[in-house]
Design a protein around this motif. Structure first.
Motif, PDB file in Angstrom:
ATOM      1  N   ALA A  38     -12.220  11.236   9.255  1.00 34.90           N
ATOM      2  CA  ALA A  38     -11.384  12.676   8.995  1.00 34.90           C
ATOM      3  C   ALA A  38     -10.806  12.536   7.590  1.00 34.90           C
ATOM      4  CB  ALA A  38     -10.100  12.384   9.992  1.00 34.90           C
ATOM      5  N   SER A  39     -10.684  11.318   7.163  1.00 37.87           N
ATOM      6  CA  SER A  39     -10.412  11.124   5.621  1.00 37.87           C
ATOM      7  C   SER A  39     -11.212  11.848   4.529  1.00 37.87           C
ATOM      8  CB  SER A  39      -9.932   9.589   5.299  1.00 37.87           C
ATOM      9  OG  SER A  39     -11.131   8.762   5.313  1.00 37.87           O
ATOM     10  N   MET A  40     -12.444  11.732   5.079  1.00 38.58           N
ATOM     11  CA  MET A  40     -13.338  12.096   4.150  1.00 38.58           C
ATOM     12  C   MET A  40     -13.614  13.794   4.210  1.00 38.58           C
ATOM     13  SD  MET A  40     -14.844   9.731   2.948  1.00 38.58           S
ATOM     14  CE  MET A  40     -15.187   7.824   3.013  1.00 38.58           C
ATOM     15  N   GLN A 174       2.359  20.094  -8.986  1.00 41.41           N
ATOM     16  CA  GLN A 174       1.055  20.188  -8.311  1.00 41.41           C
ATOM     17  C   GLN A 174       0.284  18.859  -8.590  1.00 41.41           C
ATOM     18  OE1 GLN A 174      -1.075  23.697  -8.896  1.00 41.41           O
ATOM     19  NE2 GLN A 174      -2.748  23.349  -7.462  1.00 41.41           N
ATOM     20  N   THR A 175       0.461  18.538  -9.782  1.00 42.24           N
ATOM     21  CA  THR A 175      -0.512  17.251 -10.194  1.00 42.24           C
ATOM     22  C   THR A 175       0.159  16.127  -9.703  1.00 42.24           C
ATOM     23  OG1 THR A 175      -0.687  18.329 -12.344  1.00 42.24           O
ATOM     24  CG2 THR A 175      -1.128  15.771 -12.116  1.00 42.24           C
ATOM     25  N   ILE A 176       1.388  15.940  -9.717  1.00 37.64           N
ATOM     26  CA  ILE A 176       2.085  14.762  -8.901  1.00 37.64           C
ATOM     27  C   ILE A 176       1.801  14.780  -7.031  1.00 37.64           C
ATOM     28  CG2 ILE A 176       4.261  13.764  -8.355  1.00 37.64           C
ATOM     29  CD1 ILE A 176       5.202  15.186 -10.673  1.00 37.64           C
ATOM     30  N   VAL A 180      -0.232  11.747  -5.419  1.00 35.55           N
ATOM     31  CA  VAL A 180       0.210  11.195  -4.302  1.00 35.55           C
ATOM     32  C   VAL A 180      -0.706  11.336  -2.924  1.00 35.55           C
ATOM     33  CG1 VAL A 180       2.078  11.210  -2.494  1.00 35.55           C
ATOM     34  CG2 VAL A 180       2.417  11.369  -4.966  1.00 35.55           C
ATOM     35  N   ALA A 181      -1.313  12.590  -2.845  1.00 40.79           N
ATOM     36  CA  ALA A 181      -2.103  12.665  -1.714  1.00 40.79           C
ATOM     37  C   ALA A 181      -3.503  11.839  -2.009  1.00 40.79           C
ATOM     38  CB  ALA A 181      -2.623  14.121  -1.594  1.00 40.79           C
ATOM     39  N   ASP A 182      -4.033  12.034  -3.192  1.00 35.59           N
ATOM     40  CA  ASP A 182      -5.246  10.901  -3.393  1.00 35.59           C
ATOM     41  C   ASP A 182      -4.873   9.420  -3.056  1.00 35.59           C
ATOM     42  OD1 ASP A 182      -6.600  13.291  -3.968  1.00 35.59           O
ATOM     43  OD2 ASP A 182      -6.237  12.955  -6.110  1.00 35.59           O
ATOM     44  N   GLU A 186      -6.478   6.910  -0.176  1.00 24.66           N
ATOM     45  CA  GLU A 186      -7.163   6.024  -0.452  1.00 24.66           C
ATOM     46  C   GLU A 186      -6.532   4.860   0.504  1.00 24.66           C
ATOM     47  OE1 GLU A 186      -7.747   2.779  -4.105  1.00 24.66           O
ATOM     48  OE2 GLU A 186      -6.571   4.667  -4.465  1.00 24.66           O
ATOM     49  N   VAL A 187      -5.358   4.667   0.701  1.00 23.79           N
ATOM     50  CA  VAL A 187      -4.862   3.643   1.780  1.00 23.79           C
ATOM     51  C   VAL A 187      -5.399   4.027   2.981  1.00 23.79           C
ATOM     52  CG1 VAL A 187      -2.505   2.787   2.705  1.00 23.79           C
ATOM     53  CG2 VAL A 187      -2.699   3.294   0.253  1.00 23.79           C
ATOM     54  N   ILE A 188      -5.552   5.304   3.431  1.00 24.74           N
ATOM     55  CA  ILE A 188      -6.035   5.336   4.792  1.00 24.74           C
ATOM     56  C   ILE A 188      -7.330   5.034   4.888  1.00 24.74           C
ATOM     57  CG2 ILE A 188      -6.746   7.187   6.509  1.00 24.74           C
ATOM     58  CD1 ILE A 188      -4.192   8.904   5.612  1.00 24.74           C
ATOM     59  N   ARG A 189      -8.274   5.341   3.815  1.00 25.66           N
ATOM     60  CA  ARG A 189      -9.580   4.952   3.816  1.00 25.66           C
ATOM     61  C   ARG A 189      -9.685   3.509   3.849  1.00 25.66           C
ATOM     62  NH1 ARG A 189     -11.346   9.481  -0.529  1.00 25.66           N
ATOM     63  NH2 ARG A 189     -11.371  11.282   0.804  1.00 25.66           N
TER      64      ARG A 189
END
Length: 359
Positions: A38-40, A174-176, A180-182, A186-189
């Protein structure tokens, strides 16, 4: 020690255990694998849905200038269809992965026996053993490893992310949000990958535990082989019945024989000759009591018999029932058949005869 379970489980024991729901399995494999998948897929799906939503918002704004029910309904249908199509990769992917993860751990066949109530599961001693036994210790190790590894990952990530956010006053919102989303992805993966590694370890531990549970004593292995191969007494009875049926079929062919070559006291071989099917064939043969029965049937149905000790013994040893006679017997058998044909032409073929010496 007698009764000690030291032998590996047989395939039959494993199949029975699987049908009863006893198999090596870990739910973590499907769970963490689904999270990683799902994270991918989620970023691509989210981007496509966002892009399509903006397009639909623009079209809906334009539709408000000239509102018509038909246009609104068509816009709604298009939006629902697009959302379903765009979400299909992640939903179908997770569904397929769940099936594959289940199949890889012992198949998809449900164990119906587990649906039946089993009061043995209410045994408090077994519950205490699970709570304080080796399986509970392994579960504790797994949980501790997940917490420690995830804590390290989150700590390292926050050390990098927080200073970045504090110094990002000039960055667009939008950049921030993207940053945060990235970071969250990364933590989830990392967490999912860690969970997968532990899931594989858990599967091998479960497999070893299940194999140990299914081990058999030497006596159980012998008993199972005995059951799979069949009781020797029962097999003997089956063989006897088969011999009796074969003997019955053989006796039913004697009345259709052209001649029975006999050793007057021990051997009988019944022959039938059909010129369209090649050389004469043995339709029945026997020694002792069976030979006597062949002669009785032949006498009852007026099948001619020829007494020829060497030929009877040779045919009995060289031919099986249904075989054509070997070429070395053509001459001797042809002489017997010619003699029988001569007797039949005179009307007196029944009974036991001796072929005159032609030398």
């Amino acid at each position: 020690m007698a009764g000690e379970k030291t032998e590996e489980p047989t395939e039959q024991k494993k199949r029975k255990a699987r049908s009863e729901g006893t198999r090596a399995r870990t739910p973590d494999l499907g769970a963490w694998g689904g999270v990683l998948l799902a994270s991918m897929l989620l970023p691509m799906t989210a981007r496509n849905i966002m892009s399509r939503t903006q397009e639909l918002f623009t079209r809906s704004t334009q539709a408000m200038v000239d509102p018509e029910p038909a246009k609104a309904l068509e816009l709604f249908k298009t939006g629902v269809k697009d959302i379903v199509i765009l979400a299909a990769p992640i939903t179908v992917g997770l569904f397929v992965f769940a099936i594959l993860a289940t199949a890889a751990q012992g198949g998809l066949r449900p164990a119906t026996k587990t649906l039946k109530p089993d009061f043995k599961k209410l045994n408090p001693l077994k519950g205490l053993k699970k709570t304080f036994g080796g399986q509970a210790a392994w579960e504790a190790v797994k949980s501790l490893a997940k917490v420690v590894i995830l804590g390290i990952v989150v700590y390292n990530t926050m050390q990098t992310l927080i200073p970045t956010l504090l110094g990002a006053t000039a960055m667009p919102l939008q950049t921030i949000i993207g940053l945060v989303a990235d970071t969250v992805l990364e933590v989830i993966r990392v967490a999912a990958a860690t969970g997968l590694v532990l899931a594989f370890a858990d599967y091998f531990v479960a497999k070893r535990r299940t194999n140990k549970q299914l081990k058999m004593s030497k006596e159980e292995v012998k008993e199972e082989h005995k059951k799979s191969e069949g009781d020797p007494h029962v097999k003997g009875q089956i063989r006897q019945r088969q011999h009796e049926m074969a003997r019955s079929r053989m006796m039913s062919d004697v009345p259709r024989a052209d001649v029975v070559v006999v050793n007057p006291t021990h051997v009988s071989v019944a022959l039938r000759y059909d010129p369209t099917k090649g050389a004469p064939r043995v339709v029945a043969k026997g020694v002792g009591v069976i030979a006597l029965k062949i002669r009785e049937v032949a006498d009852e149905h007026r099948v001619p018999m020829v007494s020829d000790v060497p030929l009877a013994r040779a045919l009995y040893g060289a031919c099986n029932i249904g075989d054509e006679i070997p070429a070395e017997f053509f001459g001797a058998v042809a002489r017997v058949l010619a003699f029988i044909m001569m007797l039949k032409s005179k009307g007196s073929a029944a009974g036991v005869h001796t072929v005159p010496d032609s030398r």
